[in-house]
Structures are given as structure tokens and as C-alpha cells.
Design a protein around this motif. Structure first.
Motif, mmCIF file in Angstrom:
data_model
loop_
_atom_site.group_PDB
_atom_site.id
_atom_site.type_symbol
_atom_site.label_atom_id
_atom_site.label_comp_id
_atom_site.label_asym_id
_atom_site.label_seq_id
_atom_site.Cartn_x
_atom_site.Cartn_y
_atom_site.Cartn_z
ATOM 1 N N UNK A 29 -33.456 2.710 -25.357
ATOM 2 C CA UNK A 29 -32.880 2.993 -26.730
ATOM 3 C C UNK A 29 -31.794 2.373 -27.030
ATOM 4 N N UNK A 30 -31.165 1.723 -25.945
ATOM 5 C CA UNK A 30 -29.926 0.898 -26.299
ATOM 6 C C UNK A 30 -30.184 -0.425 -25.530
ATOM 7 N N UNK A 31 -29.379 -1.646 -25.634
ATOM 8 C CA UNK A 31 -29.417 -2.788 -24.893
ATOM 9 C C UNK A 31 -28.895 -2.520 -23.353
ATOM 10 N N UNK A 32 -29.854 -3.108 -22.421
ATOM 11 C CA UNK A 32 -29.435 -2.890 -20.977
ATOM 12 C C UNK A 32 -28.252 -3.344 -20.677
ATOM 13 N N UNK A 33 -27.336 -2.635 -19.746
ATOM 14 C CA UNK A 33 -26.105 -3.286 -19.435
ATOM 15 C C UNK A 33 -26.227 -4.621 -18.521
ATOM 16 N N UNK A 34 -27.300 -4.936 -18.028
ATOM 17 C CA UNK A 34 -27.514 -6.136 -17.331
ATOM 18 C C UNK A 34 -27.023 -6.145 -15.568
ATOM 19 N N UNK A 35 -27.767 -6.997 -14.949
ATOM 20 C CA UNK A 35 -27.358 -6.617 -13.442
ATOM 21 C C UNK A 35 -25.995 -6.999 -13.160
ATOM 22 N N UNK A 36 -25.203 -7.727 -13.893
ATOM 23 C CA UNK A 36 -23.754 -8.082 -13.513
ATOM 24 C C UNK A 36 -23.025 -6.865 -13.671
ATOM 25 N N UNK A 37 -23.341 -5.966 -14.512
ATOM 26 C CA UNK A 37 -22.599 -4.602 -14.742
ATOM 27 C C UNK A 37 -22.659 -4.044 -13.485
ATOM 28 N N UNK A 38 -23.724 -3.957 -12.566
ATOM 29 C CA UNK A 38 -24.028 -3.041 -11.522
ATOM 30 C C UNK A 38 -23.493 -3.743 -10.248
ATOM 31 N N UNK A 39 -23.573 -5.116 -10.237
ATOM 32 C CA UNK A 39 -23.029 -5.895 -9.236
ATOM 33 C C UNK A 39 -21.599 -5.808 -9.120
ATOM 34 N N UNK A 40 -20.802 -5.655 -10.306
ATOM 35 C CA UNK A 40 -19.378 -5.659 -10.363
ATOM 36 C C UNK A 40 -18.810 -4.365 -10.794
ATOM 37 N N UNK A 41 -19.645 -3.348 -10.423
ATOM 38 C CA UNK A 41 -19.109 -1.891 -10.897
ATOM 39 C C UNK A 41 -17.679 -1.385 -10.556
#
Length: 164
Positions: A29-41
Motif C-alpha cells: 500500500x505504500x512505496x517500499x523503504x528499500x534494502x538500504x533502509x534495513x542495512x543502515x537501520x
């Protein structure tokens, strides 16, 4: 009903687990945060805490009555008495009134604790649950636009009735 807690350093692990567990659900329902969001959490979490300390944003986690982290509610870009509201609730908590109650509490905090007079919010057209949460909380449609390639709606809510 759920409770809102201001974001703290010790929320990092639970918040990351929440975001990972619900990534696919949110991406519908919303744009995905992307892999970088999780890698740099960890760095992102520290940056959010710094923004909160500066007073430009107010971040919250949502806990259900059992104490489980089931959502987040954020007020970003606090300026001139206004902020943008953003929220997300876990798939496991959807349909139980948690988002509505959390947004209700965020509106109350915005008016009474943070001194805001209005909030804005955005959702995609194809997210009727989010649109219903906003309508139940007194948000009114302000405009239509594209969020990336998706039709979206912007809403606004005055908080005057919460400070009477």
C-alpha cells in the motif's frame, strides 16, 4: 487500547524486527523503504533520535495492550504550528482499531504536548484502511497528486477542537 511511547534508543531492535516482519505487507500500500533502509537501520535510528532531540520531529512506537510493538506514529517537519503525520501498523494488528486509536492519541499529543495547530497526512488512493483512519480522526481531503507513480491523497486536520 494501544499506547504511544516516544522513540528511544532501546526501541531499535524491536522496531527493526517490526519493519522486517511487515515489509511485504507495507509495500502493498505504500512505496517500499528499500534494502538500504534495513542495512543502515542503526544509523537511521540514531538520526531519528537526533531529529527528535532537536524538536523538528516526534517519533512514537505503538504498543498493544500486551506490550508488543505493533506500529509507529510519526510527526515530522514540525514548523509553524504544523507537522505531517505518518503511521503504520503491523499486519497482525490490522483491523482491530489500533491505527485509529494511535492516530487519535497522536492528534491529542500534537495539540496539547507539542503545541501544534494542524496536521497533514498522505495516503495512496488504493489504501482504504488508511483513508478510513484519517476520516475517523477528522482529517479532510485537501488535494490529489501522484506519489511516485501511484495516485495519492493529501489530508489536513485542524487541532483547534483538541485545545478547547
Amino acid at each position: 487500547m494501544p499506547t504511544l511511547e516516544p522513540l528511544r534508543p532501546d526501541h531499535a531492535d524491536a522496531l527493526l524486527a517490526f519493519e522486517r516482519a511487515n515489509r511485504g505487507y507495507f509495500a502493498r500500500s505504500i512505496p517500499d523503504r528499500g534494502d538500504a533502509y534495513f542495512a543502515g537501520f542503526a544509523d537511521r535510528h540514531a538520526a531519528l533520535l537526533a531529529e527528535q532531540a532537536e524538536g523538528t520531529c516526534r517519533f512514537h512506537v505503538v504498543r498493544d495492550p500486551a506490550g508488543e510493538l505493533v506500529g509507529r506514529v510519526n510527526l515530522v517537519d514540525l514548523a509553524d504550528g504544523s507537522a505531517e503525520l505518518g503511521y503504520r501498523v503491523a499486519e497482525s494488528a490490522a483491523g482491530r482499531g489500533i491505527a485509529t486509536a494511535a492516530v487519535t492519541e497522536a492528534c491529542r499529543l500534537a495539540a496539547t504536548a507539542y503545541g501544534l495547530t494542524a496536521l497533514t497526512a498522505v495516503t495512496t488512493v488504493d489504501n482504504p484502511a488508511s483513508r478510513a483512519v484519517l476520516a475517523r480522526n477528522g482529517f479532510r481531503l485537501d488535494r490529489e497528486f501522484l506519489l511516485g507513480d501511484r495516485p495519492a491523497l493529501a489530508y489536513r486536520r485542524s487541532l483547534a477542537d483538541l485545545t478547547d
